[in-house]
Design an enzyme around this catalytic site. Structure first.
Site, mmCIF file in Angstrom:
data_model
loop_
_atom_site.group_PDB
_atom_site.id
_atom_site.type_symbol
_atom_site.label_atom_id
_atom_site.label_comp_id
_atom_site.label_asym_id
_atom_site.label_seq_id
_atom_site.Cartn_x
_atom_site.Cartn_y
_atom_site.Cartn_z
ATOM 1 N N ARG A 81 0.815 -1.218 0.000
ATOM 2 C CA ARG A 81 0.000 0.000 0.000
ATOM 3 C C ARG A 81 0.855 1.278 0.000
ATOM 4 O O ARG A 81 0.520 2.275 0.630
ATOM 5 C CB ARG A 81 -0.966 0.021 1.190
ATOM 6 C CG ARG A 81 -1.906 -1.161 1.240
ATOM 7 C CD ARG A 81 -2.872 -1.171 0.061
ATOM 8 N NE ARG A 81 -3.765 -2.331 0.156
ATOM 9 C CZ ARG A 81 -3.552 -3.489 -0.476
ATOM 10 N NH1 ARG A 81 -2.490 -3.641 -1.260
ATOM 11 N NH2 ARG A 81 -4.393 -4.492 -0.346
ATOM 12 N N SER A 86 -10.957 -0.244 3.840
ATOM 13 C CA SER A 86 -10.093 -0.790 4.885
ATOM 14 C C SER A 86 -9.352 0.332 5.596
ATOM 15 O O SER A 86 -8.673 1.133 4.956
ATOM 16 C CB SER A 86 -9.097 -1.777 4.286
ATOM 17 O OG SER A 86 -9.752 -2.898 3.757
ATOM 18 N N GLU A 136 -4.232 2.754 6.760
ATOM 19 C CA GLU A 136 -4.267 2.552 5.300
ATOM 20 C C GLU A 136 -5.031 3.708 4.651
ATOM 21 O O GLU A 136 -4.655 4.168 3.582
ATOM 22 C CB GLU A 136 -4.923 1.222 4.957
ATOM 23 C CG GLU A 136 -4.975 0.944 3.459
ATOM 24 C CD GLU A 136 -5.436 -0.457 3.126
ATOM 25 O OE1 GLU A 136 -6.084 -0.627 2.091
ATOM 26 O OE2 GLU A 136 -5.144 -1.389 3.898
#
Length: 307
Positions: free
Chosen positions: A181, A230, A300
């Site tokens: 990520r 998320s 995230e």
């Protein structure tokens, strides 16, 4: 809950607008553009007419103000104080998808589901996972977006990027130094297109895999709510939702924000949350998880703007 974005009196544009064909808006409301439906205003928002229009605008801006690209706003908290500088919103001119053999070329504003569907229709496999990424190509190229066992770094060939000063460059995937990520794409750079490598497949099998991904998301995630996807990265060898659940945070609230009962790695705006409620709840979850398990969760979701 979104702050008032009304402009009092005339406001001088940050650049000369002569020759620009896109829309430049002062104090642009952003809450309606992000999934949480919260947050302040952008000092300026520019919606370019096409690639040349965007290049001209950023060239004139010359790197003097912060620049942030905004896609679907699915994995983002816009803080209540708004976003300084200029937000670039890529619209339909940047949402094209074309296929040449096994290479899928996409505009930075193309939605993940459109990319996966176009590839399916041409019998190109390997991009089915993009059906499960709620965002645009520009966003998940920057963040190495992924779902269901695959991520962008597995399929990206290269991307075209406009740097803050207006220079258009092509960056191979290796230059982005992808990790989980994360990429090293320069701050303020705008991804305007990307090319992905697929492989030959059967459209029916590809479609079935996309349907499986869609059903899995529907069954496990609070898709019908004001959420941001998320919230925390999965720590090595662990799942964030399990750590959050074990720390007793399922259903935890702060103001109008809540930890989802359905999937504990999702935060929800129950109706009247502020961005401060949502971010504050996330920090409380991080504190409780660390206290319970010793694991320090990393965000995230992007959190941008002024507190």
């Amino acid at each position: 809950m979104a702050p008032d974005c009304e402009v009092e009196g005339s406001v001088a544009a940050p650049v000369s607008i002569d020759g620009l064909r896109g829309k430049l808006t002062p104090q642009a409301p952003l809450a309606k553009l992000v999934w949480f439906k919260t947050g302040g205003c952008a000092d300026w928002m520019f919606e370019p007419e096409d690639l040349d229009d965007l290049r001209l605008f950023l060239e004139r801006l010359g790197g003097d103000l912060p620049v942030m690209a905004l896609g679907l706003g699915s994995n983002m908290i816009i803080r209540d104080g708004g976003v300084p500088g200029v937000v670039i919103k890529l619209g339909k001119p940047f949402a094209n998808v074309s296929i040449d053999g096994e290479v899928v070329s996409c505009g930075g504003g193309a939605h993940g589901i459109l990319v996966a569907s176009a590839a399916r229709d041409e019998g190109v496999a390997g991009l089915e996972f993009m059906r499960g990424i709620p965002g645009t190509v520009g966003g998940f190229v920057r963040m190495n977006g992924g779902a269901y066992g695959r991520e962008v770094s597995d399929v990206l060939i290269d991307c075209d990027v406009i740097l803050p000063g207006g220079e258009l460059v092509t960056l191979p995937a290796t230059d982005l130094e992808y990790t989980y990520r994360h990429s090293v794409l320069p701050e303020g750079a705008v991804v305007v297109s990307a090319r992905f490598q697929g492989h030959q497949g059967d459209p029916e099998e590809i479609g079935a895999e996309m349907d499986r991904i869609a059903e899995a998301r529907e069954n496990s995630q609070p898709l019908r709510t004001k959420t941001g996807g998320s919230t925390f990265k999965n720590p090595p060898g662990k799942k964030a939702w399990e750590l959050v659940d074990a720390a007793g945070c399922r259903g935890l609230t702060m103001g109008g924000a809540q930890v989802s009962e359905k999937h504990t790695n999702f935060l929800i705006n129950t109706g009247d949350a502020t961005s401060a409620d949502i971010e504050g709840l996330g920090e409380e979850v991080r504190r409780r998880v660390y206290e319970h398990s010793g694991v320090e969760l990393e965000w995230e979701i992007q959190r941008v703007g002024r507190p």
